[in-house]
Design an enzyme around this catalytic site. Sequence first.
Site, PDB file in Angstrom:
ATOM      1  N   TRP A 169     110.568  71.451  44.472  1.00  7.78           N
ATOM      2  CA  TRP A 169     111.629  72.367  44.081  1.00  7.78           C
ATOM      3  C   TRP A 169     112.933  71.738  44.604  1.00  7.78           C
ATOM      4  CZ3 TRP A 169     106.844  74.007  43.907  1.00  7.78           C
ATOM      5  CH2 TRP A 169     106.467  75.281  43.493  1.00  7.78           C
ATOM      6  N   TYR A 171     116.776  72.324  44.905  1.00  7.45           N
ATOM      7  CA  TYR A 171     117.815  73.339  44.709  1.00  7.45           C
ATOM      8  C   TYR A 171     119.042  73.022  45.539  1.00  7.45           C
ATOM      9  CZ  TYR A 171     114.373  76.545  42.586  1.00  7.45           C
ATOM     10  OH  TYR A 171     113.444  77.137  41.776  1.00  7.45           O
ATOM     11  N   ILE A 203     109.011  68.071  38.935  1.00 11.55           N
ATOM     12  CA  ILE A 203     110.298  68.435  39.517  1.00 11.55           C
ATOM     13  C   ILE A 203     110.734  69.762  38.939  1.00 11.55           C
ATOM     14  CG2 ILE A 203     112.739  67.785  39.618  1.00 11.55           C
ATOM     15  CD1 ILE A 203     111.594  64.819  39.212  1.00 11.55           C
ATOM     16  N   LYS A 204     111.127  70.648  39.836  1.00 12.50           N
ATOM     17  CA  LYS A 204     111.591  71.958  39.403  1.00 12.50           C
ATOM     18  C   LYS A 204     113.059  72.095  39.762  1.00 12.50           C
ATOM     19  CE  LYS A 204     111.048  76.822  40.467  1.00 12.50           C
ATOM     20  NZ  LYS A 204     110.684  77.722  41.574  1.00 12.50           N
ATOM     21  N   VAL A 205     113.884  72.315  38.745  1.00  2.74           N
ATOM     22  CA  VAL A 205     115.316  72.527  39.000  1.00  2.74           C
ATOM     23  C   VAL A 205     115.771  73.793  38.288  1.00  2.74           C
ATOM     24  CG1 VAL A 205     115.923  70.090  39.353  1.00  2.74           C
ATOM     25  CG2 VAL A 205     115.895  71.042  37.046  1.00  2.74           C
TER      26      VAL A 205
END
Lengths: 307, 307, 307, 307, 307
Positions: A169, A171, A203-205
């Site tokens: 994540w 951020y 990938i988490k955006v």
Amino acid sequence: MTERVREILSWYESDNPGTRTNLARLLNHGRLGGQGKMVILPVDQGFEHGPARSFAPNPAGYDPDYHFQLAIEAGCNAYAAPLGFIEAGVTNFLGEIPLILKLNNHDVLHDEKDPLSAVTASVDDALRLGCAAVGFTIYPGSTQAQTMYAQAREITKEAKSKGLAMVLWSYPRGSDLSKEGETAVDVVTYAAQIAAQLGAHIIKVKLPSAHIELKEAQKVYQKHHIPIETLADRVRHVVQSAFNGKRIVIFSGGARSEDDAFFTEARAIRDGGGFGSIIGRNSFQRQQAEGLDFLRTVMGIYAGEIK
Amino acid sequence: MTERVREILSWYESDNPGTRTNLARLLNHGRLGGQGKMVILPVDQGFEHGPARSFAPNPAGYDPDYHFQLAIEAGCNAYAAPLGFIEAGVTNFLGEIPLILKLNNHDVLHDEKDPLSAVTASVDDALRLGCAAVGFTIYPGSTQAQTMYAQAREITKEAKSKGLAMVLWSYPRGSDLSKEGETAVDVVTYAAQIAAQLGAHIIKVKLPSAHIELKEAQKVYQKHHIPIETLADRVRHVVQSAFNGKRIVIFSGGARSEDDAFFTEARAIRDGGGFGSIIGRNSFQRQQAEGLDFLRTVMGIYAGEIK
Amino acid sequence: MTERVREILSWYESDNPGTRTNLARLLNHGRLGGQGKMVILPVDQGFEHGPARSFAPNPAGYDPDYHFQLAIEAGCNAYAAPLGFIEAGVTNFLGEIPLILKLNNHDVLHDEKDPLSAVTASVDDALRLGCAAVGFTIYPGSTQAQTMYAQAREITKEAKSKGLAMVLWSYPRGSDLSKEGETAVDVVTYAAQIAAQLGAHIIKVKLPSAHIELKEAQKVYQKHHIPIETLADRVRHVVQSAFNGKRIVIFSGGARSEDDAFFTEARAIRDGGGFGSIIGRNSFQRQQAEGLDFLRTVMGIYAGEIK
Amino acid sequence: MTERVREILSWYESDNPGTRTNLARLLNHGRLGGQGKMVILPVDQGFEHGPARSFAPNPAGYDPDYHFQLAIEAGCNAYAAPLGFIEAGVTNFLGEIPLILKLNNHDVLHDEKDPLSAVTASVDDALRLGCAAVGFTIYPGSTQAQTMYAQAREITKEAKSKGLAMVLWSYPRGSDLSKEGETAVDVVTYAAQIAAQLGAHIIKVKLPSAHIELKEAQKVYQKHHIPIETLADRVRHVVQSAFNGKRIVIFSGGARSEDDAFFTEARAIRDGGGFGSIIGRNSFQRQQAEGLDFLRTVMGIYAGEIK
Amino acid sequence: MTERVREILSWYESDNPGTRTNLARLLNHGRLGGQGKMVILPVDQGFEHGPARSFAPNPAGYDPDYHFQLAIEAGCNAYAAPLGFIEAGVTNFLGEIPLILKLNNHDVLHDEKDPLSAVTASVDDALRLGCAAVGFTIYPGSTQAQTMYAQAREITKEAKSKGLAMVLWSYPRGSDLSKEGETAVDVVTYAAQIAAQLGAHIIKVKLPSAHIELKEAQKVYQKHHIPIETLADRVRHVVQSAFNGKRIVIFSGGARSEDDAFFTEARAIRDGGGFGSIIGRNSFQRQQAEGLDFLRTVMGIYAGEIK
């Protein structure tokens, strides 16, 4: 195995067969299995925002079993949660859905400008609980980012050597960034790049706005006419920034929002070449039937069955 | 084994048999054994507040043996104390009562706004002293909370792998919280949730007031009409916040108080579905006979024999 | 073995035979051997205050051999010193007196309000040098106390597992305490309690004054009429605070003082049930013959031969 | 082996034969071998002050081989340098001179008031490079002194267990000390005492002035009429402060100075019972022939051949 | 093997054959192989400056494969990049070019005055990915320099014991240095010296200006008439400062610049005895054909084929 999954897996050839097997599990499970798209149910909001803010809208969600069921019935690719939630429910749903153990967490009883999440679980916990992947949050821009990068690196190394996939994540937050800057397109693409360089598989955006935060970047966007007008443009630019599309990038749904707005965003993610969504509050804060409908619609969009 | 204990143990199926055996020991010991209720005697006040403040009201309590005897004779489920107290008395009471070794402690010779307890004992100490569980305090809201979460996590992992149960004291404190906020219902439920997500088997929190501390939470409590008027309501809400009742939550008794007030609170805990109390000063700061009477009354309430 | 030593050793039954053997050595050595009383010679002042301030009054003390000889000839129970002093002299006096290796030290070239001693030796050093015990200083009240408690805990654990005894110097200091408060009776008893809870076998504190430092404590001392008028009263209260007398508490002599005053204090320690003294500057800052006389007088008081 | 070396080695009997063998090597090598005197060539100034400031006066010194040659030809007891310099030259001079690997270093690109040197090499590096000893700098008086003491302690322990000798550079600096105080006689003797108590075999300090820095010390120097008028007096007092002469103390030459002044200082060191000098800039900042002459004169003074 | 490479390898004789084999690989690969000169392609700008600033000028560079191809086709000695880029491309180019894994990285979402890079990969990562060397950045002058030196030292030690070469990027920055001072000749030479003393095999610094930053250094440069007028002079002085030319020093190209200016600089590096360049933005921010031409011209200059 579908061609698309085979293609995606080819980007991760430096990983060992164990890790690639788990990546294949994540890609092949559920309603979107084999399509190279993903919808993941994450439920760490109890830790991150508090239980009432998270579960009062649909009190069934106080129960750890609820989210396993929701993710399984909706046909999500995976369910992601902190240690306690996974431990409490896992034995009732053994092998029914790939699990992602979230290894660090943050709460807002102390809500600092330059956040650092606490490491709350380990790679070995993920192994003993039968998870396919571990998840970790970094806050690029925080004065404590170096600590998180180093932690992420240690965990990534251990996860890869033990055959798990790694979900980061990423951020951006911190005293050098404006509130608007946290989702600025230059900042979100930067966050995707950092996660990719750190060795993340997935990938988490957040979805990027058209705002450009950093002065040095503004000049570049103007000079090279990088297209960022539409959301699909910006999603495409994020995907490009994650190794020219060779890393799986999914987008976070954020706070509960209007359905139509959400579906419009999902279409933009799809059209921009994004790999899918990670949807928490928008799914578990509804009554179960409604939540299932919602998730299925989103998946229909990603599957191309719903325009 | 009673049905109720079997049910409770079913919530902890991801744990190994050693840990579940020790949970069973805690649940099956003493006056409330088998009922799914717990009264625990904790004596760490000598460290936390100083010896005279703790033991002058009943000087027998300066002696480590006293508390073992009190807990055994009263029929408590367990006795919890720091290393020194356990080491000094354990050989006189081998196997007579489950022990909880408190692994961190804090004193008030330096009393900081954002506290961090010192780690003062280890899981291996608990093993060599024959304890059934380890205890650990976290202060959510402290600027040092991340350090404590990470320590709790390491200890929980080690305890679980070595067959011990984990008891987390979760006491919100810190510069972002008002004094009233430390026991606000949104904050106490949040503390219970954090402890549960960190993997605690047994969670100890303070009794919540009807105050709501966090702005974001206030909106939610209003919008969803969460019942928090009576103490039993609030206890029920805390229990709900600990995985919908699937984690054992017990409540701390706090400073010495009027008996009737205390018994009223115990009834509310019972009626709200709480699992019991951890009672220190209200029991050991009385003459022994009076302390035994007091504890037996509380247990009678939990057993449903006293209305 | 005398009845009294057997009784004292019974308080430490949770320790392994190796540790209890070393405790027995400390209790059975020298002039006071077998009486359950102790006089220990500590010489860490060269590190703590500098060499000239420590040894110029009797320059023989610059030599590490001198203190071994002094302790042996005077019939002390043990000699305590930092690594360098022990290493430099030990081979000349193998087995002639129990040794206590001081594992941390502090100097005054930087003299901070909230002190932290540096760890300057290890448990393994104590073993290779043939010591019976290790010593460690904590400063309760310092903002850095948590670090020292954690270090003490690690060292205590290792020492106990390797068959050594643990001596804790517990000296309250720090920005929250007044100068007078460092020896206030409520603070000294608190320091003794903390050391006992940390698992110390032998606790060294300063002699307490009748001052009460902490507000919360003042109420308790008044309400419960805790006797603290005479020094013997206060010693008795300190001993009570160390597990009702079930931990060995000895008192530090402090700076060079008048002989009569010192002997009066020794009588108060004896009459209050204290276990003895740790006497540095008052013994080694005199010519050897005078120092021996002085130490023998103190031991005579503890032995009850001198009133 | 000479009587004097045998005597010196007798002070280190608690060390293992490996360490004492290396101490013997240092004492028996070169022009002063066997006399119990030492002249060591240290070249860490490239790191500590920068290359041009160190080597421009004699550019041959940029080359790592130069210093090996200089030390060997001059007949020094040892050559001391940081990792890079030792690694770069050692294979050309295998076994020709005892080597001291400097394990920490500091530069002045950031020159803080309370310095902390960085650990830049390890005991195992010293072993693989064939060194006889390791060197380490502490800055007593720095707010970071505790960190350096603890590092020194770890390294000393490892070095001793692996058969190496330990050389401590003990240089008081920090915000509590005046500039003049850094070489005050009470401060330098204190620095020698600290190094000795930390377990150093060889102690390197600066030459002390007659200034007394610490208030508490001033009273003692006056009361006990400690002789500190002449440099030889002060050297004698430093040696006394290092365990009554039972630890090897050598003195640093400091910045390039007039030859006559330097020789006068060497005579004072000799006459005060000092064990020798560590001479860097005064030797390598001259043309080689001149540097050799200079070193030989100093050694002649220590050997008693030059008055 | 050419004489020149043999000579260069003779400077590293204290290293094990594995490390020297990898140094030989770096020196013998590509267009400049065997000449003792090096041109390396480094691509960590995506992490250090963000993806758009790095790759928008030539979007092919978003793709990790692009840089492998560019370096291979241009005939560079090596390709250096962070973990993600190496992992993503390595399996497509196995053994085609020596790889340098960059082990720490910094981003500008938080851009502090006294920077500390995060450790983002490990020596074992380099081994599993088939790299010949590891790279690490230090910022001498930063208040956090000690941390980076210690990290560099640990990594260097591990790399050397596992047969890899070590490349140190040594870039002075920090609150004590002016902007101009970061490339001052005294500061750059100091940076080269520090890297050499830390044990680097290959040192990367910026091209120095004629400015002198440190007061103490100014006096020395004047007094000894150190030639620093021309860039070649200054390069020569940097090389001298890296152990009299016995360590490989290469120079960073910096931001995109005019071709002629760049080629003039390359000539100065060559004429001053520098070992080559590390060229990132000037090569990959052009269209591929143009980038290849550019790199070939630079190599032609180093090979002496282009004047």
